[in-house]
Design a protein around this motif. Structure first.
Motif, PDB file in Angstrom:
ATOM      1  N   GLU A  36       0.633  -1.244  -0.265  1.00 61.77           N
ATOM      2  CA  GLU A  36       0.194  -0.625  -0.145  1.00 61.77           C
ATOM      3  C   GLU A  36       0.362   1.193   0.198  1.00 61.77           C
ATOM      4  OE1 GLU A  36      -1.990   1.560   4.138  1.00 61.77           O
ATOM      5  OE2 GLU A  36      -1.619  -0.720   4.229  1.00 61.77           O
ATOM      6  N   ASN A  37       0.272   2.742  -0.305  1.00 61.05           N
ATOM      7  CA  ASN A  37       1.305   3.730  -0.358  1.00 61.05           C
ATOM      8  C   ASN A  37       0.552   4.535   0.892  1.00 61.05           C
ATOM      9  OD1 ASN A  37       2.669   3.002  -2.714  1.00 61.05           O
ATOM     10  ND2 ASN A  37       0.711   3.516  -4.153  1.00 61.05           N
ATOM     11  N   SER A  38       1.429   4.630   1.299  1.00 61.01           N
ATOM     12  CA  SER A  38       0.939   6.013   2.929  1.00 61.01           C
ATOM     13  C   SER A  38       1.950   7.364   2.410  1.00 61.01           C
ATOM     14  CB  SER A  38       1.097   5.298   3.618  1.00 61.01           C
ATOM     15  OG  SER A  38       0.812   6.088   4.717  1.00 61.01           O
ATOM     16  N   GLN A  39       2.134   8.305   3.314  1.00 59.63           N
ATOM     17  CA  GLN A  39       2.594   8.754   4.169  1.00 59.63           C
ATOM     18  C   GLN A  39       3.154   8.991   5.481  1.00 59.63           C
ATOM     19  OE1 GLN A  39       0.324  12.198   3.287  1.00 59.63           O
ATOM     20  NE2 GLN A  39      -1.021  11.987   4.822  1.00 59.63           N
ATOM     21  N   THR A  40       3.934   9.516   5.724  1.00 57.06           N
ATOM     22  CA  THR A  40       4.731   9.839   7.292  1.00 57.06           C
ATOM     23  C   THR A  40       4.018  10.453   7.722  1.00 57.06           C
ATOM     24  OG1 THR A  40       6.340  10.953   6.856  1.00 57.06           O
ATOM     25  CG2 THR A  40       6.871   8.929   6.246  1.00 57.06           C
ATOM     26  N   ILE A  41       4.051  10.786   9.237  1.00 56.57           N
ATOM     27  CA  ILE A  41       3.570  11.507  10.143  1.00 56.57           C
ATOM     28  C   ILE A  41       4.859  12.108  10.499  1.00 56.57           C
ATOM     29  CG2 ILE A  41       2.352  12.142  12.262  1.00 56.57           C
ATOM     30  CD1 ILE A  41       1.033   8.928  11.497  1.00 56.57           C
ATOM     31  N   VAL A  42       5.719  11.042  10.770  1.00 56.02           N
ATOM     32  CA  VAL A  42       6.348  12.085  12.170  1.00 56.02           C
ATOM     33  C   VAL A  42       8.057  10.389  11.499  1.00 56.02           C
ATOM     34  CG1 VAL A  42       8.276  12.351  13.907  1.00 56.02           C
ATOM     35  CG2 VAL A  42       6.159  12.682  14.270  1.00 56.02           C
ATOM     36  N   VAL A  43       8.855  11.142  11.082  1.00 55.52           N
ATOM     37  CA  VAL A  43      10.562  10.552  10.203  1.00 55.52           C
ATOM     38  C   VAL A  43      11.463  10.856  11.555  1.00 55.52           C
ATOM     39  CG1 VAL A  43       9.879  10.384   8.480  1.00 55.52           C
ATOM     40  CG2 VAL A  43      10.995  12.147   8.953  1.00 55.52           C
ATOM     41  N   ASN A  44      12.215   9.684  11.442  1.00 50.79           N
ATOM     42  CA  ASN A  44      13.808  10.406  12.839  1.00 50.79           C
ATOM     43  C   ASN A  44      15.094   9.449  11.792  1.00 50.79           C
ATOM     44  OD1 ASN A  44      13.886   7.387  14.125  1.00 50.79           O
ATOM     45  ND2 ASN A  44      13.058   8.536  15.222  1.00 50.79           N
ATOM     46  N   ALA A  45      15.944   9.419  12.152  1.00 46.45           N
ATOM     47  CA  ALA A  45      17.062   8.580  11.752  1.00 46.45           C
ATOM     48  C   ALA A  45      17.139   7.195  11.560  1.00 46.45           C
ATOM     49  CB  ALA A  45      18.356   9.706  12.526  1.00 46.45           C
ATOM     50  N   HIS A  46      15.922   6.496  13.100  1.00 41.76           N
ATOM     51  CA  HIS A  46      15.821   5.002  13.098  1.00 41.76           C
ATOM     52  C   HIS A  46      14.624   5.024  12.850  1.00 41.76           C
ATOM     53  CE1 HIS A  46      19.055   6.803  15.819  1.00 41.76           C
ATOM     54  NE2 HIS A  46      19.847   5.938  15.650  1.00 41.76           N
ATOM     55  N   GLY A  47      14.080   5.588  12.194  1.00 44.22           N
ATOM     56  CA  GLY A  47      12.508   5.195  11.626  1.00 44.22           C
ATOM     57  C   GLY A  47      11.664   6.262  11.461  1.00 44.22           C
ATOM     58  N   GLY A  48      10.284   5.765  11.666  1.00 46.90           N
ATOM     59  CA  GLY A  48       9.237   6.957  11.687  1.00 46.90           C
ATOM     60  C   GLY A  48       7.816   6.857  11.915  1.00 46.90           C
ATOM     61  N   LEU A  49       7.547   7.622  12.556  1.00 49.36           N
ATOM     62  CA  LEU A  49       5.735   6.901  12.376  1.00 49.36           C
ATOM     63  C   LEU A  49       4.668   7.538  11.057  1.00 49.36           C
ATOM     64  CD1 LEU A  49       3.371   6.593  14.695  1.00 49.36           C
ATOM     65  CD2 LEU A  49       3.259   8.612  14.577  1.00 49.36           C
ATOM     66  N   LEU A  50       3.915   6.474  10.534  1.00 51.21           N
ATOM     67  CA  LEU A  50       2.811   6.355   8.887  1.00 51.21           C
ATOM     68  C   LEU A  50       1.788   6.271   8.783  1.00 51.21           C
ATOM     69  CD1 LEU A  50       3.573   3.398   7.037  1.00 51.21           C
ATOM     70  CD2 LEU A  50       5.612   4.608   8.686  1.00 51.21           C
ATOM     71  N   TYR A  51       0.787   6.291   8.706  1.00 52.50           N
ATOM     72  CA  TYR A  51      -0.406   5.696   8.582  1.00 52.50           C
ATOM     73  C   TYR A  51      -0.136   4.371   7.760  1.00 52.50           C
ATOM     74  CZ  TYR A  51      -2.343   9.891  10.504  1.00 52.50           C
ATOM     75  OH  TYR A  51      -3.028  10.887  11.749  1.00 52.50           O
ATOM     76  N   LEU A  52      -1.038   2.863   7.935  1.00 51.24           N
ATOM     77  CA  LEU A  52      -1.142   1.679   6.803  1.00 51.24           C
ATOM     78  C   LEU A  52      -2.580   1.699   7.809  1.00 51.24           C
ATOM     79  CD1 LEU A  52       2.510   0.257   7.602  1.00 51.24           C
ATOM     80  CD2 LEU A  52       1.339   1.337   5.675  1.00 51.24           C
ATOM     81  N   GLN A  53      -2.925   0.987   6.140  1.00 53.43           N
ATOM     82  CA  GLN A  53      -4.275   0.580   6.672  1.00 53.43           C
ATOM     83  C   GLN A  53      -4.677  -1.263   6.734  1.00 53.43           C
ATOM     84  OE1 GLN A  53      -7.427   2.212   6.067  1.00 53.43           O
ATOM     85  NE2 GLN A  53      -6.464   4.086   5.290  1.00 53.43           N
ATOM     86  N   GLU A  54      -3.300  -1.688   6.509  1.00 56.23           N
ATOM     87  CA  GLU A  54      -3.261  -3.177   6.217  1.00 56.23           C
ATOM     88  C   GLU A  54      -3.271  -3.234   7.915  1.00 56.23           C
ATOM     89  OE1 GLU A  54      -3.024  -6.925   5.948  1.00 56.23           O
ATOM     90  OE2 GLU A  54      -2.932  -5.458   4.465  1.00 56.23           O
ATOM     91  N   ASP A  55      -3.522  -4.357   8.829  1.00 62.54           N
ATOM     92  CA  ASP A  55      -3.250  -4.922  10.057  1.00 62.54           C
ATOM     93  C   ASP A  55      -2.052  -5.860   9.968  1.00 62.54           C
ATOM     94  OD1 ASP A  55      -5.878  -3.684  10.650  1.00 62.54           O
ATOM     95  OD2 ASP A  55      -7.124  -5.357  10.075  1.00 62.54           O
TER      96      ASP A  55
END
Length: 119
Positions: A36-55
């Motif tokens: 799925e295509n998504s977008q981030t909310i917050v990123v950092n050098a070690h990962g990030g927070l994003l929205y995903l529809q998949e459980d």
């Protein structure tokens, strides 16, 4: 101390609030493959927070691709938050350091892999 406060105090790098298009793929809780295509909310050098529809389950491994650079990065799901029409707020951690994956400049001390979180 709240869970949110604990997570903040254990943060290894500074956060940047930004929307970056990203493609995620892997296996959902049902065992079926997803992409799925998504977008981030917050990123950092070690990962990030994003929205995903998949459980997804905590600890699940997924592959993220940055469509702008076509770079891929293996990640582990480390946080599952609120769900909305945009999807579930999903925190991911890179399995190997990749400070340039997002195309955002972080201070060098932010992406040092010298300190690891305890799992």
């Amino acid at each position: 101390m709240t869970v949110e406060t604990q997570q903040t105090s254990q943060r290894r790098s500074s956060r940047v609030f930004t929307r970056i298009p990203v493609r995620a793929k892997g296996k959902g809780t049902s065992g079926r493959r997803f992409q799925e295509n998504s977008q981030t909310i917050v990123v950092n050098a070690h990962g990030g927070l994003l929205y995903l529809q998949e459980d997804l389950d905590l600890g699940a491994e997924i592959l993220l691709m940055n469509p702008a650079t076509e770079e891929e990065q293996e990640c582990r799901v480390v946080y599952l938050g609120d769900t909305s029409d945009k999807g579930t707020r999903t925190g991911v951690e890179f399995l190997s350091p990749s400070p340039h994956f997002w195309g955002v400049e972080f201070a060098q001390q932010d992406w040092s892999s010298g300190t690891q979180s305890s799992d």
